[in-house]
Motif scaffolding. Structure first.
Motif, PDB file in Angstrom:
ATOM      1  N   LEU B  15      32.100 -29.461  -2.930  1.00  0.00           N
ATOM      2  CA  LEU B  15      30.773 -30.014  -3.197  1.00  0.00           C
ATOM      3  C   LEU B  15      29.855 -29.782  -2.014  1.00  0.00           C
ATOM      4  N   PRO B 159      36.979 -35.021  -2.321  1.00  0.00           N
ATOM      5  CA  PRO B 159      35.755 -34.256  -2.116  1.00  0.00           C
ATOM      6  C   PRO B 159      34.799 -34.967  -1.157  1.00  0.00           C
ATOM      7  N   SER B 270      25.255 -34.027  -2.394  1.00  0.00           N
ATOM      8  CA  SER B 270      24.244 -32.977  -2.464  1.00  0.00           C
ATOM      9  C   SER B 270      22.825 -33.530  -2.405  1.00  0.00           C
ATOM     10  N   ILE B 329      24.979 -38.232  -5.734  1.00  0.00           N
ATOM     11  CA  ILE B 329      24.889 -36.997  -6.528  1.00  0.00           C
ATOM     12  C   ILE B 329      23.866 -37.198  -7.635  1.00  0.00           C
ATOM     13  N   GLU B 363      29.817 -23.655  -2.666  1.00  0.00           N
ATOM     14  CA  GLU B 363      29.773 -25.117  -2.754  1.00  0.00           C
ATOM     15  C   GLU B 363      28.849 -25.511  -3.897  1.00  0.00           C
ATOM     16  N   TYR B 364      29.218 -26.569  -4.620  1.00  0.00           N
ATOM     17  CA  TYR B 364      28.527 -26.885  -5.852  1.00  0.00           C
ATOM     18  C   TYR B 364      27.744 -28.187  -5.760  1.00  0.00           C
ATOM     19  N   ARG B 365      26.674 -28.229  -6.558  1.00  0.00           N
ATOM     20  CA  ARG B 365      25.915 -29.463  -6.726  1.00  0.00           C
ATOM     21  C   ARG B 365      26.209 -29.930  -8.150  1.00  0.00           C
ATOM     22  N   LEU B 366      27.167 -30.824  -8.263  1.00  0.00           N
ATOM     23  CA  LEU B 366      27.605 -31.247  -9.591  1.00  0.00           C
ATOM     24  C   LEU B 366      26.970 -32.583  -9.962  1.00  0.00           C
TER      25      LEU B 366
END
Lengths: 393, 450
Positions: B15, B159, B270, B329, B363-366
């Motif tokens: 993340l 995470p 994020s 998030i 890296e993700y923005r979930l």
């Protein structure tokens, strides 16, 4: 997309409780979630969820089946032209096949989905995606000459008896597509055996070249007509008579690659089925007393529905063994039994169908024992730790 | 080379918004809260009412089932609110602090000179007892029990989890003091599970512990995984476990004689503009940390803890009793047209049905979208892949669904709590609420066996 969403939001209340069209709530929901992934957010438990869902998973199986479908369409035309002596182009053959196969697909989906939607509404559940896959698999394992009403009856039977009475997708014991095929095979055997059903136009017999035989390799093998079995290369490529999607080993291999790479199909099961088939083939070779038993073991793997069953049917996670160790046993026995039935019981040249159904029924038993072994192992370890702690004191 | 327990199963969800190793010592937050909802299986009974003033360590409530277990105030000040939820369940006891903290005195002591009962009494009175939890069940330890062993996990693999080495830097003394206390509570051992990759001195130099090295993806840092691999629990026997930062709090109680609940918290996610570490006290309000420090124009999900197991809170909510981690998030309450058919390069999946497996560094923005609807179990084998324990999660969950007590016991309900199955829940294609089902199963077990 914005306007479509607004339209859905506007008509949605009609389908909700108290609305005029409440009886179609599940149907509406099915279409709505097909068009838009819902806006539902996590409430308890993990706040984020994996991107994958059942729709994505099921659609990947459908995609994996497409190579066999396209090849099958072409092969339907190609075989028809062979039988009639017509020299058609590639596209002519494909379009001919398309015109024969598409109606079967449409009838399968229409009959199956009506049942699915009705059951979802009665149960007050969302539509399950399982039928997306069943609906493509049923046409692939039927002969192209099958009457459409028979497809419809077989599909409805499979969805109700094979799936819905157990509670729907995820609860079924038997693979629905195989159930449909088995039902049709036993209810209308004349339509599923003999030399005429596999090639479009053959049952009617119009314009067929004299002496043309539409027998499948397996049918020839079963009556000991070994010379008539086509070269193995033809069976690998698939330019032979047979059910619509099962003839081409190469197309099936392509599908298997898609299933395995995406992780939707279990490589363990696929390999075990082939290993089991090979083992039984070699065993029969060793004790060969008939020409049928002398067919090289590996030829069996590319003949008939063996490969198709291994890749698309045996891997159905619901009706397969659900434990990882169990998958090896389950797969191996399918292959083993399929060749056994095929060779030693000529009444059922297509042993794969019966072998999968049989192992579907036995999968829970395999799992039961795997789970029991796991429990035993864990308890033993815990007891050892307990003993150790006592001696420490 | 010391022996390393290598865990091959698991999953690291990458993340955006990892906390930079900078410690922000902002002024003390104004509001703090103790949340009875952080504890399983207790029935809170208030001791002090709204409007009363309390010191640090003054008991705010106790457990009706176990009146010896007190829950004390992490700060001094005035109780400004007792917030209740459904059926008048107490959710938060809010305390507004003054300028300086006033402490209840519990007296410093050398644990080695005290009897076990005296130590237990001190831990109970000061309100640090609830930091000690037990397996099976993940509930507060029972003071009248003696655990087989005590476990501490010295790293967190969840995470965006805080780096424990950073949290613990400089607290070696307090940690050792806490371990000394714990060592007196068990006849067995104190097991310390550390990260084999980069273990910090604080942990490796600790005495009176047995060190175990672990490597692997999340949940390699879960204490439940450690217990499973070191010395599993079954029907007989109870083990206890404590978070490292809480061991420090226990240590301080004996060194300084006060309940000093100061703690370092990682603010991550994020949507945080400057993800950093903050020095504060247990139960602090996050409003000060997130003010002018989160993205604009999006709805946020505030989580006390990590994205897999943390609890949801308001933008001005309070950090949980056991948490040293806050995550922010985006909410996912939006529709996606034909989402199941799109390439979805911005989405993360452990399956290879999406392309995230081809981008190992991304890296993700979930967000909090379910990404689908709930179904019956269809896929098999996917849960096992992320659970580095020798047990069958799907079968356990099914046993709980049908309330089959014997099967639940055999299939390992004593060995797991929600956090151990959190990754399973994340990857589940059928979107089944495994953590919720598991807690239901645990509650059933507690009821049936007590």
């Amino acid at each position: 997309m914005q306007s479509l969403r607004q339209f859905l939001d506007r008509i949605k209340p009609n389908f909700q409780k108290g609305g005029k069209l409440h009886m179609f709530e599940s149907t509406f929901e099915g279409f709505e979630t097909f068009l838009f992934v819902p806006n539902k957010v996590t409430d308890r438990g993990a706040h984020i969820r994996d991107a994958t869902d059942m729709k994505r998973t099921m659609i990947l199986v459908v995609i994996a089946a497409i190579p066999t479908l396209l090849f099958g369409m072409w092969n339907v035309g190609y075989q028809h032209f062979l039988a009639t002596g017509y020299e058609g182009t590639f596209w002519e053959a494909f379009l001919f096949g398309l015109s024969k196969v598409l109606p079967i697909i449409i009838v399968t989906y229409a009959s199956g989905l009506i049942v699915e939607f009705a059951f979802a509404q009665i149960r007050g559940e969302e539509i399950n995606e399982g039928f997306l896959v069943t609906g493509i698999l049923i046409p692939l394992i039927t002969p192209v000459t099958i009457p459409l009403w028979m497809v419809s009856v077989g599909t409805v039977f499979a969805v109700i008896i094979g799936k819905e009475i157990f509670g729907g997708t995820g609860m079924n014991i038997l693979n629905p597509a195989i159930t449909a095929r088995a039902f049709m095979f036993f209810a209308y055997p004349a339509r599923f055996s003999g030399d005429f059903v596999w090639i479009s136009g053959l049952p009617e017999g119009e314009g067929i070249i004299d002496g043309f035989s539409g027998a499948t390799p397996l049918a020839n093998a079963a009556i000991g007509n070994i010379e008539a079995i086509p070269p193995v290369m033809d069976m690998i490529i698939g330019t032979i008579p047979g059910s619509i999607g099962e003839t081409s080993f190469l197309a099936i291999l392509l599908g298997a690659l898609i299933l395995v790479i995406t992780g939707v199909g279990s490589l363990k099961i696929i390999l075990s089925v082939f290993a089991g088939g090979m083992a039984m083939g070699l065993l029969l070779n060793a004790f060969a007393v008939s020409p049928l038993m002398e067919i090289p073991a590996w030829h069996h793997l590319v003949m008939g529905g063996f490969a198709f069953g291994a890749v698309y049917m045996a891997t159905d996670p619901v009706s397969a063994s659900r434990t990882e160790t169990g998958k090896y046993i389950y797969g191996f026995l399918i292959g083993f039994l399929a060749i056994l039935i095929r060779v030693l019981n000529p009444a059922f040249p297509e042993g794969m169908l019966l072998a999968i159904l049989f192992m579907n029924v036995f999968a829970p038993l395999i799992d039961y024992n795997v789970v029991k072994a796991n429990v035993k192992r864990r308890i033993k370890r815990a007891e050892m730790v307990g003993q150790h702690a006592k001696t420490m004191k | 080379m010391p022996k390393v327990i290598k865990l091959k199963k698991g999953l690291d969800i990458r993340l955006k918004g990892k906390a930079e190793k900078v410690l922000v010592k902002s002024g003390l937050a104004k509001k703090f809260a103790l949340k009875p909802t952080d504890f399983h299986n207790i029935r809170p009974k208030l001791i002090h009412k709204e409007g009363e003033t309390v010191k640090v360590g003054t008991p705010l409530f106790y457990d009706k089932y176990n009146p010896r277990i007190l829950f004390t105030s992490p700060v001094s000040g005035k109780i400004t609110a007792v917030n209740r939820g459904e059926r008048r369940r107490i959710e938060e006891i809010v305390i507004e602090t003054g300028k300086d903290l006033l402490y209840e005195k519990f007296g410093s002591a050398d644990p080695s000179s005290l009897k076990r009962e005296e130590i237990v009494e001190k831990l109970l009175q000061s309100g640090v007892w609830p930091f000690i939890r037990q397996r099976p069940y993940g509930i507060i330890a029972r003071p009248d029990e003696t655990p087989r062993d005590i476990f501490i996990s010295a790293f967190d693999t969840a995470p965006l989890a805080p780096d424990y080495d950073f949290l613990m830097k400089g607290f070696g003394n307090e940690f050792q003091a806490g371990v000394d206390v714990l060592a007196k509570l068990t006849k067995g051992e104190v097991h310390l599970g550390i990260n084999s990759g980069y273990p910090s001195d604080v942990f490796t130099k600790t005495k009176k512990v047995t060190i175990h090295r672990f490597s692997g993806s999340h949940p390699a840092g879960n204490v439940g995984v450690h217990i499973h691999h070191i010395a599993p629990v079954h029907k007989n026997g109870v083990v206890w476990y404590v978070n490292p930062q809480d061991v420090v709090i226990i240590g301080r109680l004996f060194l300084k004689g006060v309940f000093d609940a100061s703690r370092i918290v990682a603010l991550t996610g994020s949507e945080v503009l400057k993800p950093r570490y903050y020095k504060t006290y247990m139960g602090a309000s996050v409003s000060g940390m997130v003010k002018d420090n989160v993205t604009e124009g999006v709805k946020h999900r505030y989580i006390s803890g990590n994205v897999l197991t943390g609890s949801r809170m308001a933008a001005d909510g309070y950090i949980g009793f056991y948490d040293s981690h806050v995550t922010v998030i985006p909410e996912g309450d939006h529709y996606q047209f034909m989402g199941w058919a799109m390439p979805n390069l911005h989405k993360f999946s452990s399956s290879r049905a999406f392309f995230s497996w081809l981008m190992p560094g991304k890296e993700y923005r979930l967000d909090t979208n379910y990404n689908g609807g709930e179904r019956a179990f269809v896929m098999s084998g996917e849960l096992e892949k992320v659970l580095p324990m020798n047990l069958l999660p799907e079968h356990l969950i099914k046993a709980i669904m049908i309330e089959d007590i014997d099967s639940m016991e055999n299939l390992g309900i004593y060995e797991v709590v929600e956090e151990d199955l959190a990754l399973c829940e994340f990857v589940c294609t059928s979107k089944i609420e495994l953590q919720h089902i598991l807690r239901h199963g645990i509650e059933t077990m507690i009821k049936e066996t007590s």
